[in-house]
Design an enzyme around this catalytic site. Sequence first.
Site, PDB file in Angstrom:
ATOM      1  N   ARG A 111       0.801  -1.220   0.000  1.00 46.92           N
ATOM      2  CA  ARG A 111       0.000   0.000   0.000  1.00 46.92           C
ATOM      3  C   ARG A 111       0.839   1.278   0.000  1.00 46.92           C
ATOM      4  NH1 ARG A 111      -2.280  -4.046   2.900  1.00 46.92           N
ATOM      5  NH2 ARG A 111      -4.493  -4.485   2.505  1.00 46.92           N
ATOM      6  N   HIS A 136      -1.005  -2.571  -4.449  1.00 47.76           N
ATOM      7  CA  HIS A 136      -0.437  -3.431  -5.491  1.00 47.76           C
ATOM      8  C   HIS A 136      -0.463  -2.778  -6.882  1.00 47.76           C
ATOM      9  CE1 HIS A 136       0.047  -6.393  -2.516  1.00 47.76           C
ATOM     10  NE2 HIS A 136      -1.133  -6.966  -2.578  1.00 47.76           N
ATOM     11  N   HIS A 207       2.909 -12.959  -5.205  1.00 47.73           N
ATOM     12  CA  HIS A 207       1.739 -13.023  -4.322  1.00 47.73           C
ATOM     13  C   HIS A 207       1.089 -14.411  -4.362  1.00 47.73           C
ATOM     14  CE1 HIS A 207      -1.464 -11.590  -1.824  1.00 47.73           C
ATOM     15  NE2 HIS A 207      -1.224 -10.302  -2.039  1.00 47.73           N
ATOM     16  N   ASP A 280      -1.894  -9.560   8.527  1.00 49.63           N
ATOM     17  CA  ASP A 280      -1.718  -8.917   7.224  1.00 49.63           C
ATOM     18  C   ASP A 280      -0.737  -7.779   7.434  1.00 49.63           C
ATOM     19  OD1 ASP A 280      -1.913  -8.131   4.601  1.00 49.63           O
ATOM     20  OD2 ASP A 280      -3.978  -7.394   4.721  1.00 49.63           O
ATOM     21  N   GLU A 345       5.196 -12.525   1.176  1.00 53.31           N
ATOM     22  CA  GLU A 345       5.570 -11.589   0.116  1.00 53.31           C
ATOM     23  C   GLU A 345       6.819 -10.804   0.518  1.00 53.31           C
ATOM     24  OE1 GLU A 345       1.805  -9.345  -0.836  1.00 53.31           O
ATOM     25  OE2 GLU A 345       1.094 -10.688   0.748  1.00 53.31           O
TER      26      GLU A 345
END
Length: 381
Positions: A111, A136, A207, A280, A345
């Site tokens: 982000r 992304h 991803h 996350d 990631e």
Amino acid sequence: MNKFTLIACIAIAMLSSCTAQKSNENLTESGLNPAKFDTIIDGTKAVKLYTLKNENGMEVCVTNFGGRIVSIMVPDKAGKMQDVVLGFDNVADYINVPSDFGASIGRYANRINKGIIVIDNDSIQLPQNNFGHCLHGGPKGWQYQVYEAKQINDQTLELTMNSADGDQNFPGNVVAKVTYKLTPDNSIDISYSATTDKKTVINMTNHSYFNLSGDASTLSTDNKLFVNSDSITPIDSTCMTSGEMMAVKNTPFDFSTERAISEKIGDTTCEQIKNGNGYDHNWVLKDKGNINVLAAKLTSPKSGITLQVYTNEPGIQVYTGNFLDGTVKGKKGIVYQQRAAVCLETQHYPDSPNKPQWPSVILEPGKTYTSHCIYKFSVEK
């Protein structure tokens, strides 16, 4: 039935059997039909499915639509080959169903706050496609574009993205490459590079959604996770980083000793768990920049399959599939439920363009961006 009719029926049956056998012969080890990935986008851009294999029988299938890993076949503790990533069995679903399954993300993974970057005092507004932020690379990031593909050999695929100045409003004509190499030790070695003719920002990653059990209908929260980190970059309720570092000791985010994801993912007394709807978050790697040091490790107790991650990046985003909601049907008709997979990631930290205290993501003309990630598979019996 006369003998001529009988002969005709036998002939038809034999022809049907031969056709079915030929069709099966064309399938990949993971059961994919490459014909379902053949298409043309924008009138000129050919999309195909590419297959990599090594001497151990490991297989990796990649489509150049979004540079996506579609399937990874590795042996479990019983020696049975299992597909350990989520995805679709045809290119139409990748085009029409919003997802990041297996994608080569760019220009900027993760982000950017309010979609704004400032380069040489010039404020640039990027798309705002996630809680008011740019996620992304925007709604038409590289995961929804076609990479030029060149299969070097049975183990190596080179993908090239020619991204024009103004692509999702990012500045600079950028030429980026993603090289997938399947190695003899059952590793997927991923190398990224990019050049530009105008100062810009770059942060690329893969991803893939890993379900190491090989059964995507089951949750991955029983997986044991290790992350070589003492801190995370905490987020607010919109999943945006603050610029601070938070120590993980005595929190649900301490995976410095391997433990099950399920152990504390439901601890909603922790504000960060609530903000991420689970995990996350970006972990700050202790040995950032050292490709030879283990960054993270994920193991399925069901299959015994282990994934080790190595990178030269300073951070790694651990995402536990919190926003999967049972509405997407993937390979083999399996509906993907919440937390059916774990993403690992490798990356620079989220919103680094607006955090000057963090490692820079600026790419200037005449310089080359590089990034390196290794996904190594093995078995714990």
